[in-house]
Design an enzyme around this catalytic site. Structure first.
Site, PDB file in Angstrom:
ATOM      1  CE  LYS A 299      -3.754  -2.373   2.344  1.00  0.00           C
ATOM      2  NZ  LYS A 299      -4.442  -2.707   3.593  1.00  0.00           N
TER       3      LYS A 299
ATOM      4  CD  GLN B 266      -3.172  -4.331   6.600  1.00  0.00           C
ATOM      5  OE1 GLN B 266      -3.236  -3.288   5.965  1.00  0.00           O
ATOM      6  NE2 GLN B 266      -3.501  -5.498   6.061  1.00  0.00           N
TER       7      GLN B 266
ATOM      8  CG  ASP C 140      -9.782  -0.379   4.377  1.00  0.00           C
ATOM      9  OD1 ASP C 140      -9.413  -0.478   3.192  1.00  0.00           O
ATOM     10  OD2 ASP C 140      -9.110  -0.791   5.342  1.00  0.00           O
TER      11      ASP C 140
END
Ligand code: NDP
Length: 284
Positions: A52, A96, A119
């Site tokens: 990322k 995460q 997200d």
């Protein structure tokens, strides 16, 4: 037997989309900034986070990785997230996953400001998606899959789709997006019986269960579109949830692993971060 199949090249499409995104970002007065919250030392997570970071850098998004000890308390983490919510410098916040067991991930996701939830995992954004609100920030993996499906040029309306997997981050939002595209959607999971019979009816198969080679060639309707989300490792080699070599001969379109859904997921996260920046800074 379907005579021709086309590989949906997620890697190639991701590069094209990232190049477009980089040009758009270059025109902005400042860099969009993504905060990645990492808890503990999960080696797989470390690879995903590094990917990322690299992709963000390529398109001109600033990526700040905030690492916390495995034993950080829920309360301490909540304070950190509230601070990120308040910071004008931060446009997107992601946590995460997986996080250590003692942490309440749902509570943490709920805490992220919905406009910074790039997200798309917070209950508000998932709820907005379910209600068909176009303002919802959409989860990156299913959003990338919808973009790959668009590449086929085939109308999704009225198609039978099956999503194998019902996780909050892939299966459920995927099913909602397909429903919004007017597919008739079946959601399968580990308790589903006679899965192969359901898959046999499907024009679109999205396999997101994390079971290597689960989907077999004789499960597939001739000419179906098959999207393989799975990332599994067998003897150190990456493979998906679909028996690619056998299945590819029956389909119209199929995604490979690696090089299919994965690169699109990262790209959609960057796209969401860019869009969050625009919404936060260019109030219409
Ligand atoms: P989860 O483990 O959270 O969910 C797996 C889902 O699959 C569950 O709903 C489970 O059912 C279902 N399932 C498990 N076994 C079977 C089976 N034999 N038949 C039918 N359904 C089954 O995984 P994720 O959704 O997070 O991820 C799924 C896969 O996709 C993983 O391989 C993951 O690594 C990969 N992934 C890939 C991404 C990418 O960008 N390419 C992004 C995110 C994930 P139940 O609910 O009953 O337990």
């Amino acid at each position: 037997m379907h005579s021709e199949h086309i590989i949906l090249d997620g890697k190639k499409l991701a590069i094209q989309l990232q190049n477009i995104l980089a040009k758009e970002i270059a025109r902005l007065p400042a860099s969009p900034t993504l905060a990645v919250v990492v808890i503990g030392d999960n080696p797989a997570s470390a690879i995903y986070v590094r990917n990322k970071e690299k992709a963000a850098q390529k398109v001109g998004i600033k990526c700040i990785v905030l690492k916390f000890a495995e034993d950080i308390t829920q309360q301490e983490l909540e304070i950190q997230i509230k601070q990120l919510n308040l910071s004008n410098e931060i446009n997107g916040i992601i946590i995460q996953q997986p996080v250590p067991q003692h942490l309440d991930i749902l509570k943490l996701l709920t805490l992220i400001h919905p406009q910074k939830d790039v997200d798309g995992f917070s209950p508000l954004n998932l709820g907005l998606l379910t209600m068909g609100d176009t303002q919802a920030i959409k989860a990156a993996t299913p959003k990338g899959i919808m973009r790959l499906l668009q590449e086929t040029g085939i109308s999704l309306s009225g198609k039978n789709a099956i999503v194998i997997g019902r996780s909050n981050i892939v299966g459920k939002p995927m099913a909602q997006m397909l429903l919004q595209a007017d597919c008739t959607v079946t959601i399968a999971h580990s308790k589903t019986q006679n899965l192969y019979l359901l898959v046999k009816q499907a024009d679109i198969v999205v396999a997101a269960c994390g079971v290597p080679y689960l989907v077999k060639a004789d499960w597939i309707k001739n000419g179906a579109i098959v999207i393989d989300v799975g990332i599994n490792k067998i003897n150190g080699k990456l493979c998906g949830d679909v028996d690619f070599e056998a299945v590819k001969n029956k389909v119209s379109y199929i995604t490979p692993v690696p090089g299919g859904v994965g690169p699109m997921t990262v790209t959609m996260l960057l796209q969401n971060t860019y869009e969050a920046f625009i919404r936060q800074n260019c109030k219409q």
